[in-house]
Design a protein around this motif. Sequence first.
Motif, PDB file in Angstrom:
ATOM      1  N   LEU A 286       0.835  -1.205   0.000  1.00 22.87           N
ATOM      2  CA  LEU A 286       0.000   0.000   0.000  1.00 22.87           C
ATOM      3  C   LEU A 286       0.870   1.256   0.000  1.00 22.87           C
ATOM      4  O   LEU A 286       0.551   2.247  -0.663  1.00 22.87           O
ATOM      5  CB  LEU A 286      -0.943  -0.006   1.199  1.00 22.87           C
ATOM      6  CG  LEU A 286      -2.042  -1.074   1.191  1.00 22.87           C
ATOM      7  CD1 LEU A 286      -2.815  -1.046   2.499  1.00 22.87           C
ATOM      8  CD2 LEU A 286      -2.967  -0.887   0.008  1.00 22.87           C
TER       9      LEU A 286
ATOM     10  N   GLN B 148       2.302   1.788  -3.529  1.00 28.65           N
ATOM     11  CA  GLN B 148       1.257   2.299  -4.411  1.00 28.65           C
ATOM     12  C   GLN B 148       1.018   3.787  -4.151  1.00 28.65           C
ATOM     13  O   GLN B 148       0.852   4.569  -5.093  1.00 28.65           O
ATOM     14  CB  GLN B 148      -0.042   1.522  -4.192  1.00 28.65           C
ATOM     15  CG  GLN B 148      -0.013   0.099  -4.692  1.00 28.65           C
ATOM     16  CD  GLN B 148      -1.295  -0.626  -4.352  1.00 28.65           C
ATOM     17  OE1 GLN B 148      -2.376  -0.142  -4.653  1.00 28.65           O
ATOM     18  NE2 GLN B 148      -1.175  -1.783  -3.725  1.00 28.65           N
ATOM     19  N   THR B 149       1.011   4.158  -2.870  1.00 29.41           N
ATOM     20  CA  THR B 149       0.807   5.564  -2.517  1.00 29.41           C
ATOM     21  C   THR B 149       1.940   6.422  -3.063  1.00 29.41           C
ATOM     22  O   THR B 149       1.697   7.512  -3.597  1.00 29.41           O
ATOM     23  CB  THR B 149       0.701   5.725  -0.985  1.00 29.41           C
ATOM     24  OG1 THR B 149      -0.331   4.850  -0.505  1.00 29.41           O
ATOM     25  CG2 THR B 149       0.360   7.150  -0.607  1.00 29.41           C
TER      26      THR B 149
ATOM     27  N   LEU C 102      -5.508   5.776  -0.468  1.00 31.53           N
ATOM     28  CA  LEU C 102      -4.643   4.744   0.100  1.00 31.53           C
ATOM     29  C   LEU C 102      -4.154   5.115   1.493  1.00 31.53           C
ATOM     30  O   LEU C 102      -4.063   4.246   2.375  1.00 31.53           O
ATOM     31  CB  LEU C 102      -3.468   4.464  -0.838  1.00 31.53           C
ATOM     32  CG  LEU C 102      -3.848   3.726  -2.121  1.00 31.53           C
ATOM     33  CD1 LEU C 102      -2.706   3.739  -3.114  1.00 31.53           C
ATOM     34  CD2 LEU C 102      -4.280   2.311  -1.814  1.00 31.53           C
TER      35      LEU C 102
ATOM     36  N   THR D 178      -6.926   4.421   3.733  1.00 33.22           N
ATOM     37  CA  THR D 178      -7.030   2.978   3.918  1.00 33.22           C
ATOM     38  C   THR D 178      -6.077   2.517   5.019  1.00 33.22           C
ATOM     39  O   THR D 178      -6.451   1.709   5.881  1.00 33.22           O
ATOM     40  CB  THR D 178      -6.725   2.238   2.603  1.00 33.22           C
ATOM     41  OG1 THR D 178      -7.654   2.650   1.609  1.00 33.22           O
ATOM     42  CG2 THR D 178      -6.792   0.724   2.781  1.00 33.22           C
TER      43      THR D 178
END
Length: 128
Positions: A60, A63-64, A89, A92
């Motif tokens: 994660l 991806q961020t 994200l 999240t």
Amino acid sequence: MTLQNRWGDNVEKDGGLLGPDGQPLAPSPQTSKDAAAEASEEAAPAAEPQLDFFNYIASLGFQTMIFLGEMPNPITNQVEKNLKQAKFLIDTLIILREKTKGNLSKEEDDLLNGSIYELELRFVDASK
């Protein structure tokens, strides 16, 4: 003939899947048992990534970073900013922190809190 499906997997014209090395992932019905045994001996199976909390949080986070424009997109190899997706994200990760409170080891808790802190700082910088 080898084609690629929409997920980027190599596919033989007859429908059998090929791995990144071009070897069949599963023997087709036409392949003899001897040929299948040879292919499996030659192609050593790649180590599967371990699915655990650390790798999930790192995934994660990466991806961020991509959505913040800090890293190039691995598909296009270009830097792209998408602050809305980056915020999603980060949110999240914050929800994960709230829902896992008291259930994480110290290392997991430190990783999660450190990741959120660092990504929020980078988000503020990217928003300027």
